[in-house]
Design an enzyme around this catalytic site. Structure first.
Site, mmCIF file in Angstrom:
data_model
loop_
_atom_site.group_PDB
_atom_site.id
_atom_site.type_symbol
_atom_site.label_atom_id
_atom_site.label_comp_id
_atom_site.label_asym_id
_atom_site.label_seq_id
_atom_site.Cartn_x
_atom_site.Cartn_y
_atom_site.Cartn_z
ATOM 1 N N TYR A 159 -30.276 -26.355 202.245
ATOM 2 C CA TYR A 159 -30.831 -26.293 203.609
ATOM 3 C C TYR A 159 -30.069 -27.230 204.555
ATOM 4 C CZ TYR A 159 -34.365 -27.090 207.283
ATOM 5 O OH TYR A 159 -35.016 -27.229 208.484
ATOM 6 N N ILE A 192 -41.572 -32.562 211.096
ATOM 7 C CA ILE A 192 -42.612 -32.186 212.061
ATOM 8 C C ILE A 192 -43.764 -31.495 211.345
ATOM 9 C CG2 ILE A 192 -43.053 -31.017 214.260
ATOM 10 C CD1 ILE A 192 -40.664 -32.903 214.470
HETATM 11 P P1 NAP Z 1 -42.858 -22.519 210.853
HETATM 12 O O1 NAP Z 1 -44.018 -23.169 211.518
HETATM 13 O O2 NAP Z 1 -42.963 -22.166 209.398
HETATM 14 O O3 NAP Z 1 -42.496 -21.213 211.699
HETATM 15 C C1 NAP Z 1 -41.418 -20.399 211.282
HETATM 16 C C2 NAP Z 1 -41.155 -19.312 212.301
HETATM 17 O O4 NAP Z 1 -39.983 -18.606 211.903
HETATM 18 C C3 NAP Z 1 -42.280 -18.284 212.386
HETATM 19 O O5 NAP Z 1 -42.316 -17.813 213.700
HETATM 20 C C4 NAP Z 1 -41.800 -17.182 211.432
HETATM 21 O O6 NAP Z 1 -42.325 -15.894 211.759
HETATM 22 C C5 NAP Z 1 -40.306 -17.217 211.675
HETATM 23 N N1 NAP Z 1 -39.514 -16.745 210.537
HETATM 24 C C6 NAP Z 1 -39.523 -17.200 209.260
HETATM 25 N N2 NAP Z 1 -38.633 -16.510 208.514
HETATM 26 C C7 NAP Z 1 -38.065 -15.611 209.334
HETATM 27 C C8 NAP Z 1 -37.085 -14.582 209.174
HETATM 28 N N3 NAP Z 1 -36.509 -14.329 207.979
HETATM 29 N N4 NAP Z 1 -36.722 -13.848 210.244
HETATM 30 C C9 NAP Z 1 -37.304 -14.079 211.434
HETATM 31 N N5 NAP Z 1 -38.245 -14.989 211.664
HETATM 32 C C10 NAP Z 1 -38.616 -15.745 210.622
HETATM 33 O O7 NAP Z 1 -41.532 -23.421 210.942
HETATM 34 P P2 NAP Z 1 -41.100 -24.538 212.040
HETATM 35 O O8 NAP Z 1 -41.438 -25.866 211.483
HETATM 36 O O9 NAP Z 1 -41.607 -24.154 213.374
HETATM 37 O O10 NAP Z 1 -39.507 -24.401 211.974
HETATM 38 C C11 NAP Z 1 -38.756 -23.837 213.020
HETATM 39 C C12 NAP Z 1 -37.307 -24.280 212.916
HETATM 40 O O11 NAP Z 1 -37.244 -25.705 212.951
HETATM 41 C C13 NAP Z 1 -36.600 -23.864 211.622
HETATM 42 O O12 NAP Z 1 -35.277 -23.482 211.914
HETATM 43 C C14 NAP Z 1 -36.588 -25.133 210.797
HETATM 44 O O13 NAP Z 1 -35.521 -25.153 209.881
HETATM 45 C C15 NAP Z 1 -36.462 -26.179 211.874
HETATM 46 N N6 NAP Z 1 -36.941 -27.527 211.513
HETATM 47 C C16 NAP Z 1 -38.242 -27.741 211.147
HETATM 48 C C17 NAP Z 1 -38.651 -29.027 210.820
HETATM 49 C C18 NAP Z 1 -40.064 -29.340 210.397
HETATM 50 O O14 NAP Z 1 -40.271 -30.415 209.815
HETATM 51 N N7 NAP Z 1 -41.027 -28.489 210.663
HETATM 52 C C19 NAP Z 1 -37.732 -30.077 210.873
HETATM 53 C C20 NAP Z 1 -36.428 -29.830 211.249
HETATM 54 C C21 NAP Z 1 -36.051 -28.548 211.576
HETATM 55 P P3 NAP Z 1 -43.803 -15.403 211.212
HETATM 56 O O15 NAP Z 1 -44.807 -16.226 212.004
HETATM 57 O O16 NAP Z 1 -43.880 -13.961 211.530
HETATM 58 O O17 NAP Z 1 -43.851 -15.708 209.757
#
Ligand code: NAP
Length: 254
Positions: A159, A192
């Site tokens: 990742y 987050i």
């Molecule tokens: P999240 O709450 O799990 O939400 C994920 C989102 O991505 C949802 O809208 C989901 O759609 C969509 N998704 C998942 N797989 C997908 C696919 N194959 N094709 C299209 N859409 C897809 O995650 P988040 O924490 O908001 O993360 C968002 C971004 O931030 C990611 O790129 C992650 O790597 C990055 N990030 C997160 C964190 C953290 O700690 N949370 C830290 C650093 C970076 P559905 O709702 O339809 O499932």
């Protein structure tokens, strides 16, 4: 760059960071298209919340892991741009959709690697390439990385490496698209509290406390800590910010 009539496309806008970014972008008077993978209801709720802020919004299904679907996805985008936004093109692409993955380097399975690379690198690479045809000159790309591309925690080799690849790609996009006035930047959130990785940062008390103890501001992040910065990059005030990695982590692992 007047906000009025601008349009942003936020992948993974149904939940978490993407939803918060979509709402913050809308609060700046920019219309928004969000995508979801399977949670249509949540995406439609986001659309309703966005509309309450006085801008136009739509939700479309997208699987970023499957680049063979991008052509039909952009056909749908073009049709929605016409029908809902009375436009041919859009202005900002936020490559946010993603999943978490946790496995030691020695135990990372090839199929998990392939799925991750499709979602976190190949997907955004070719989605953005396809978007160029209808991305307005003077617009912007906002990619989402992770603190894990700077610091290393066991279990995030695949990742973290893919997020690192997105950081390099962001500089190349900025270099090659600058001639069209298109800026490309990447935001690297710290840990987050979202549903990400099974909600581990939010629900695992030990992990939550460990991260808080390693964060200068003394707590883990919330979606609301990130969305405003994404929205800022879609404004006139950010017009000279280009090719930058902006870490938003409250000062994690300094
Ligand atoms: P999240 O709450 O799990 O939400 C994920 C989102 O991505 C949802 O809208 C989901 O759609 C969509 N998704 C998942 N797989 C997908 C696919 N194959 N094709 C299209 N859409 C897809 O995650 P988040 O924490 O908001 O993360 C968002 C971004 O931030 C990611 O790129 C992650 O790597 C990055 N990030 C997160 C964190 C953290 O700690 N949370 C830290 C650093 C970076 P559905 O709702 O339809 O499932």
């Amino acid at each position: 760059m007047e906000s009025k009539n601008k349009i942003a496309l936020v992948t993974g806008g149904s939940r978490g960071l993407g939803k918060n970014a979509a709402l913050k972008i809308a609060a700046k008077g920019i219309n928004v298209i969000v995508t979801y993978q399977s949670k249509k209801d949540e995406a439609e709720n986001t659309v309703e919340e966005i509309k309450k802020l006085g801008v136009k919004a739509a939700a479309l299904q997208l699987n970023v892991a499957d680049s063979t679907t991008f052509e039909s996805f952009f056909k749908e985008i073009k049709s929605v741009l016409q029908s809902t936004f009375d436009a041919d093109k859009f202005d900002f692409l936020v490559n946010n959709a993603g999943i978490g993955h946790h496995a030691a380097f020695a135990e990372t399975k090839e199929e998990d690697f392939d799925n991750l690379v499709n979602i976190h690198f190949k997907g955004p690479f070719f989605l953005t390439q396809k978007a160029l045809e209808i991305l307005n000159d003077g617009g912007g790309i906002i990619n989402i990385s992770s603190g894990l591309a700077r610091f290393s925690l066991p279990g995030s080799s695949a990742y973290g490496a893919m997020k690192g690849a997105m950081e390099v790609l962001t500089r190349y996009q900025a270099k090659e698209l600058g001639a069209k006035g298109i800026r490309s930047n990447i935001i690297a959130p710290g840990a987050i509290e979202t549903d990400f990785s099974g909600g581990a940062v939010r629900d695992n008390e030990r992990l939550n406390k460990m991260i808080a103890s390693q964060t200068a501001l003394g707590r883990v992040g919330l979606p609301d800590d990130i969305g405003g910065a994404v929205a800022f990059l879609c404004t006139e005030e950010a017009k000279w910010i280009n090719a930058q990695r902006i870490e938003i982590s409250g000062g994690m692992f300094l």
